[in-house]
Design an enzyme around this catalytic site. Structure first.
Site, PDB file in Angstrom:
ATOM      1  N   LYS A  57      69.251   1.193  15.823  1.00  0.00           N
ATOM      2  CA  LYS A  57      68.180   0.274  15.402  1.00  0.00           C
ATOM      3  C   LYS A  57      67.309  -0.144  16.588  1.00  0.00           C
ATOM      4  CE  LYS A  57      70.953  -2.919  13.899  1.00  0.00           C
ATOM      5  NZ  LYS A  57      72.264  -2.358  14.277  1.00  0.00           N
ATOM      6  N   ARG A 105      71.786  -9.981   8.433  1.00  0.00           N
ATOM      7  CA  ARG A 105      73.130  -9.443   8.608  1.00  0.00           C
ATOM      8  C   ARG A 105      74.098  -9.925   7.536  1.00  0.00           C
ATOM      9  NH1 ARG A 105      72.369  -7.968  14.226  1.00  0.00           N
ATOM     10  NH2 ARG A 105      74.132  -6.715  14.891  1.00  0.00           N
ATOM     11  N   ARG A 140      77.246   3.181  25.916  1.00  0.00           N
ATOM     12  CA  ARG A 140      76.437   2.055  26.403  1.00  0.00           C
ATOM     13  C   ARG A 140      77.288   1.089  27.236  1.00  0.00           C
ATOM     14  NH1 ARG A 140      73.277  -1.372  22.086  1.00  0.00           N
ATOM     15  NH2 ARG A 140      75.375  -2.028  21.580  1.00  0.00           N
ATOM     16  N   ARG A 199      77.496  -4.381  28.431  1.00  0.00           N
ATOM     17  CA  ARG A 199      77.201  -5.520  27.557  1.00  0.00           C
ATOM     18  C   ARG A 199      78.505  -6.210  27.156  1.00  0.00           C
ATOM     19  NH1 ARG A 199      73.209  -4.662  22.424  1.00  0.00           N
ATOM     20  NH2 ARG A 199      74.960  -5.442  21.204  1.00  0.00           N
ATOM     21  N   ARG A 257      82.877  -6.032  15.265  1.00  0.00           N
ATOM     22  CA  ARG A 257      81.484  -5.873  14.816  1.00  0.00           C
ATOM     23  C   ARG A 257      81.390  -4.897  13.640  1.00  0.00           C
ATOM     24  NH1 ARG A 257      79.171  -4.297  20.376  1.00  0.00           N
ATOM     25  NH2 ARG A 257      77.264  -3.742  19.269  1.00  0.00           N
TER      26      ARG A 257
HETATM   27  P1  B4P Z   1      71.590   0.615  18.926  1.00  0.00           P
HETATM   28  O1  B4P Z   1      72.105   0.826  17.547  1.00  0.00           O
HETATM   29  O2  B4P Z   1      70.125   0.778  19.107  1.00  0.00           O
HETATM   30  O3  B4P Z   1      72.208  -0.783  19.267  1.00  0.00           O
HETATM   31  P2  B4P Z   1      71.770  -2.240  18.852  1.00  0.00           P
HETATM   32  O4  B4P Z   1      70.437  -2.290  18.221  1.00  0.00           O
HETATM   33  O5  B4P Z   1      71.908  -2.989  20.096  1.00  0.00           O
HETATM   34  O6  B4P Z   1      72.796  -2.709  17.712  1.00  0.00           O
HETATM   35  P3  B4P Z   1      73.847  -3.883  17.609  1.00  0.00           P
HETATM   36  O7  B4P Z   1      73.894  -4.119  16.139  1.00  0.00           O
HETATM   37  O8  B4P Z   1      75.090  -3.453  18.266  1.00  0.00           O
HETATM   38  O9  B4P Z   1      73.389  -5.174  18.432  1.00  0.00           O
HETATM   39  P4  B4P Z   1      72.482  -6.469  18.183  1.00  0.00           P
HETATM   40  O10 B4P Z   1      71.764  -6.688  19.444  1.00  0.00           O
HETATM   41  O11 B4P Z   1      71.645  -6.363  16.944  1.00  0.00           O
HETATM   42  O12 B4P Z   1      72.191   1.594  20.041  1.00  0.00           O
HETATM   43  C1  B4P Z   1      73.500   1.654  20.460  1.00  0.00           C
HETATM   44  C2  B4P Z   1      73.702   2.787  21.488  1.00  0.00           C
HETATM   45  O13 B4P Z   1      73.515   4.057  20.871  1.00  0.00           O
HETATM   46  C3  B4P Z   1      72.736   2.757  22.666  1.00  0.00           C
HETATM   47  O14 B4P Z   1      73.439   3.012  23.855  1.00  0.00           O
HETATM   48  C4  B4P Z   1      71.767   3.882  22.395  1.00  0.00           C
HETATM   49  O15 B4P Z   1      71.258   4.465  23.582  1.00  0.00           O
HETATM   50  C5  B4P Z   1      72.631   4.870  21.629  1.00  0.00           C
HETATM   51  N1  B4P Z   1      71.854   5.685  20.703  1.00  0.00           N
HETATM   52  C6  B4P Z   1      70.945   5.217  19.815  1.00  0.00           C
HETATM   53  N2  B4P Z   1      70.406   6.240  19.093  1.00  0.00           N
HETATM   54  C7  B4P Z   1      71.028   7.386  19.539  1.00  0.00           C
HETATM   55  C8  B4P Z   1      70.921   8.796  19.182  1.00  0.00           C
HETATM   56  N3  B4P Z   1      70.084   9.235  18.216  1.00  0.00           N
HETATM   57  N4  B4P Z   1      71.728   9.665  19.830  1.00  0.00           N
HETATM   58  C9  B4P Z   1      72.575   9.249  20.784  1.00  0.00           C
HETATM   59  N5  B4P Z   1      72.712   7.950  21.178  1.00  0.00           N
HETATM   60  C10 B4P Z   1      71.940   7.037  20.560  1.00  0.00           C
HETATM   61  O16 B4P Z   1      73.553  -7.658  17.912  1.00  0.00           O
HETATM   62  C11 B4P Z   1      74.471  -8.118  18.891  1.00  0.00           C
HETATM   63  C12 B4P Z   1      75.184  -9.412  18.445  1.00  0.00           C
HETATM   64  O17 B4P Z   1      74.217 -10.498  18.303  1.00  0.00           O
HETATM   65  C13 B4P Z   1      75.872  -9.378  17.072  1.00  0.00           C
HETATM   66  O18 B4P Z   1      77.185  -8.831  17.124  1.00  0.00           O
HETATM   67  C14 B4P Z   1      75.888 -10.908  16.705  1.00  0.00           C
HETATM   68  O19 B4P Z   1      76.908 -11.609  17.365  1.00  0.00           O
HETATM   69  C15 B4P Z   1      74.546 -11.396  17.239  1.00  0.00           C
HETATM   70  N6  B4P Z   1      73.502 -11.336  16.205  1.00  0.00           N
HETATM   71  C16 B4P Z   1      72.370 -10.573  16.246  1.00  0.00           C
HETATM   72  N7  B4P Z   1      71.644 -10.745  15.128  1.00  0.00           N
HETATM   73  C17 B4P Z   1      72.328 -11.629  14.353  1.00  0.00           C
HETATM   74  C18 B4P Z   1      72.111 -12.180  13.059  1.00  0.00           C
HETATM   75  N8  B4P Z   1      71.047 -11.840  12.328  1.00  0.00           N
HETATM   76  N9  B4P Z   1      73.023 -13.058  12.571  1.00  0.00           N
HETATM   77  C19 B4P Z   1      74.098 -13.424  13.278  1.00  0.00           C
HETATM   78  N10 B4P Z   1      74.374 -12.924  14.499  1.00  0.00           N
HETATM   79  C20 B4P Z   1      73.510 -12.026  15.036  1.00  0.00           C
END
Ligand code: B4P
Length: 192
Positions: A13, A88, A127, A133, A144
Site C-alpha cells: 500500500k 482498518r 524491510r 521499524r 498485525r
Molecule cells: P507496504 O505494504 O507498502 O507497507 P505499509 O504500507 O507500511 O503497510 P503496514 O500496513 O505494515 O503499515 P502502516 O504504516 O499502515 O510495504 C511493505 C514492504 O514490502 C516494504 O519493504 C516494501 O518495499 C515491500 N514491497 C512492497 N511492494 C512490493 C513488491 N511488489 N515486491 C516486493 N516487495 C514489495 O501501519 C503501521 C501501524 O500503525 C499499524 O500496525 C497500527 O498500529 C497503526 N495504524 C496505522 N493506521 C491505523 C488505523 N487506521 N487505525 C489504527 N491504527 C493504525
C-alpha cells in the site's frame, strides 16, 4: 481522484501510494506515516500511540479520526487524495464515509492489493533488515496479520457492497503492480 488502498501489512500500500501520488498529482495520506511522525515528534498523541503500534495493535479509533479530520481540512486534499492505512475496521470505514459525505468528497475507488501471507511475511522481514521499524519484528508482524484478518478484512466487503471495490493482484514487481492499479482505475484516472 479519491482513492483508498486496502491490503494486509506488507501488501504494498505505502509503496504503491508513493508512486500513485506522482502519477495522479494528489497527496498521499498515510495514517501509519502520520502516526510515526507524531511518535518521532514525541507529541502527546505520539506517546499514546507508540507502544500500541510497536505491539502491532490498532491505535484508538478516536485518535485516528481526529488525525484524519485534521488532515482533510488542509486545502491540498481538495483536488483528491490517496488514502493508505485507513480504514482498518468497520467503525473507521463508517466514520470515513460520514466524513467524506460531510465534506462532499465521496470515494471513487477502493483498491484491494491481494498478496499471499507467506509473501507478506517475507517482504516485512526484508524491510525489518533494511529499515528496522519498531513493529516489523516477528511477534508484532504475527499480531498485525491477526488484526488484519479479524478487523480489517471485513472492510473489503464494506467497499464491495458500496460498489467501490476493485481487486488487484499485488504479486509481482513494483512497476507490474503499479500498472495493474492504473488499469483498474483507468476510467477516471485523468480526472485529477
Ligand atoms: P507496504 O505494504 O507498502 O507497507 P505499509 O504500507 O507500511 O503497510 P503496514 O500496513 O505494515 O503499515 P502502516 O504504516 O499502515 O510495504 C511493505 C514492504 O514490502 C516494504 O519493504 C516494501 O518495499 C515491500 N514491497 C512492497 N511492494 C512490493 C513488491 N511488489 N515486491 C516486493 N516487495 C514489495 O501501519 C503501521 C501501524 O500503525 C499499524 O500496525 C497500527 O498500529 C497503526 N495504524 C496505522 N493506521 C491505523 C488505523 N487506521 N487505525 C489504527 N491504527 C493504525
Amino acid at each position: 481522484m479519491r482513492l483508498v488502498l486496502l491490503g494486509a501489512p506488507g501488501s504494498g500500500k505505502g509503496t504503491q501510494a508513493a508512486r500513485l501520488k506522482d502519477h495522479l498529482q494528489v497527496p498521499h495520506v498515510s495514517t501509519g506515516d502520520l502516526l510515526r511522525a507524531e511518535v518521532a515528534a514525541g507529541s502527546k498523541l505520539g506517546l499514546a500511540a507508540k507502544e500500541v503500534m510497536a505491539r502491532g495493535e490498532l491505535v484508538s479509533d478516536e485518535i485516528l479520526l481526529g488525525m484524519l479530520e485534521d488532515r482533510f481540512s488542509r486545502p491540498d486534499t481538495r483536488g483528491g487524495f490517496i488514502l493508505d492505512g485507513y480504514p482498518r475496521n468497520l467503525a473507521q470505514a463508517a466514520a470515513l464515509d460520514a466524513l467524506l459525505s460531510r465534506i462532499g468528497q465521496p470515494m471513487d475507488y477502493a483498491v484491494q492489493l491481494e498478496v499471499p501471507t507467506s509473501l507478506l511475511v517475507e517482504r516485512i522481514a526484508g524491510r525489518a533488515k533494511a529499515e528496522g521499524r519498531a513493529d516489523d519484528n516477528p511477534e508484532s508482524v504475527r499480531k498485525r496479520l491477526e488484526v488484519y484478518d479479524n478487523q480489517t478484512a471485513p472492510v473489503v466487503e464494506f467497499y464491495r457492497q458500496h460498489g467501490q471495490l476493485t481487486v488487484v493482484d499485488g504479486v509481482g514487481g513494483l512497476d507490474e503492480v503499479f500498472n495493474r492499479i492504473i488499469e483498474a482505475i483507468a476510467p477516471t484516472a485523468d480526472v485529477g
